[in-house]
Design a protein around this motif. Structure first.
Motif, mmCIF file in Angstrom:
data_model
loop_
_atom_site.group_PDB
_atom_site.id
_atom_site.type_symbol
_atom_site.label_atom_id
_atom_site.label_comp_id
_atom_site.label_asym_id
_atom_site.label_seq_id
_atom_site.Cartn_x
_atom_site.Cartn_y
_atom_site.Cartn_z
ATOM 1 N N LYS A 55 25.137 -13.585 13.404
ATOM 2 C CA LYS A 55 24.219 -14.787 12.694
ATOM 3 C C LYS A 55 23.090 -13.152 13.287
ATOM 4 O O LYS A 55 22.571 -13.363 13.882
ATOM 5 C CB LYS A 55 24.477 -15.482 13.551
ATOM 6 N N ILE B 6 23.231 -27.852 11.338
ATOM 7 C CA ILE B 6 24.557 -27.259 11.575
ATOM 8 C C ILE B 6 25.926 -27.897 10.475
ATOM 9 O O ILE B 6 26.583 -26.894 11.417
ATOM 10 C CB ILE B 6 24.442 -28.557 12.884
ATOM 11 N N TYR C 134 25.428 -24.540 8.559
ATOM 12 C CA TYR C 134 26.019 -23.342 8.953
ATOM 13 C C TYR C 134 27.327 -23.349 10.030
ATOM 14 O O TYR C 134 27.498 -22.205 10.714
ATOM 15 C CB TYR C 134 24.562 -23.384 10.364
ATOM 16 N N SER D 245 28.065 -24.733 12.943
ATOM 17 C CA SER D 245 28.044 -24.329 14.097
ATOM 18 C C SER D 245 28.350 -25.905 15.109
ATOM 19 O O SER D 245 29.094 -26.407 14.269
ATOM 20 C CB SER D 245 26.693 -24.736 14.405
ATOM 21 N N ASP D 246 29.043 -25.602 16.642
ATOM 22 C CA ASP D 246 29.717 -26.561 16.309
ATOM 23 C C ASP D 246 28.319 -27.156 16.909
ATOM 24 O O ASP D 246 28.144 -27.777 18.418
ATOM 25 C CB ASP D 246 30.188 -25.599 18.133
ATOM 26 N N ILE E 227 20.951 -24.348 16.880
ATOM 27 C CA ILE E 227 22.194 -23.956 15.709
ATOM 28 C C ILE E 227 22.964 -22.158 15.335
ATOM 29 O O ILE E 227 23.533 -22.393 15.468
ATOM 30 C CB ILE E 227 21.568 -24.416 14.496
ATOM 31 N N HIS F 56 25.148 -21.709 18.956
ATOM 32 C CA HIS F 56 26.696 -22.088 18.739
ATOM 33 C C HIS F 56 27.020 -22.147 17.332
ATOM 34 O O HIS F 56 27.560 -23.104 17.294
ATOM 35 C CB HIS F 56 26.144 -23.760 19.047
ATOM 36 N N SER F 57 26.219 -21.153 16.121
ATOM 37 C CA SER F 57 27.046 -20.497 15.370
ATOM 38 C C SER F 57 28.243 -19.463 14.914
ATOM 39 O O SER F 57 28.743 -19.592 16.458
ATOM 40 C CB SER F 57 26.150 -20.509 14.319
#
Length: 217
Positions: A77, A95, A98, A100-101, A134, A137-138
């Protein structure tokens, strides 16, 4: 342990050579930083690595497997220097898109306060900070980050550094920024880009000896 490599990178803008025969590797579990003056090719190298720019010649490999455009692999990423999300999008939707978490991001005060704002309604510094969160945390194995510390408040830089170190235990991270003190603090290995190539450095004294900073100022 996963390994991202790029080598034989040559890139020119017209008749101006920017990158010459560069080799770089990033392993899962480490942060690799690189510095350089404006216009030396830092952003160009990241874009060639990610696959959105094509060099005159280059090879990108993950665990020995060649990827002509590594972004298609889903393993890498990229946080670009410029804004990456449309101004009409909200952080909450970004989020989701993507992947993400969300559970981890929901714990962060800035996301709690701004998740329903549109990016165009946020200050440029807050938008950049949230974009960085973001991307961090992806789901991926490697992160490429172009100036994550620039244009954000110092208090957010202080939050990002330990977060990047923590996330690097599971991902390989390659980043560059003009905030050289932050790059020195967060990086396990460090390079200086000059004269179209990358040179390993160990600290401030090397950066001064190579003309990047002046410690006497």
């Amino acid at each position: 342990m996963q390994l991202l490599e790029i080598d034989s990178v040559n890139f020119s803008y017209g008749i101006n050579r920017i990158l010459s025969d560069i080799y770089l590797k990033v392993s899962q579990g480490e942060v690799v930083g690189f510095l350089g003056l404006n216009g030396c090719g830092k952003s160009t190298l990241l874009k060639v690595l990610f696959g959105v720019l094509k060099g005159e010649s280059h090879s990108v490999r993950i665990n020995g497997v060649h990827y002509p455009q590594v972004f298609k692999s889903g393993l890498v990423k990229f946080l670009p220097q410029e804004g990456m999300f449309p101004k009409y999008l909200t952080p909450k939707k970004a989020i989701e898109l993507y992947e993400s978490d969300a559970a981890e991001l929901d714990k962060l005060e800035e996301l709690q306060q701004h998740q329903d704002y549109k990016f165009g309604e946020l200050s440029s510094g807050m938008a950049k900070y949230i974009e960085t969160l973001i991307v961090l945390h992806s789901p991926c194995s490697f992160l490429l980050m172009d100036e994550p510390f620039s244009f954000i408040a110092p208090v957010y830089t202080e939050k990002l550094i330990p977060m990047i170190k923590s996330i690097s235990k599971k991902k390989g991270i390659l980043l560059t920024d003009h905030q050289y003190k932050s790059i020195l603090e967060v990086s396990d290995r460090l390079y200086l880009m000059r004269e179209q190539s990358l040179y390993p450095v160990t600290g401030k004294q090397d950066l001064q000896d190579m003309g990047y900073i002046n410690l006497e100022l």
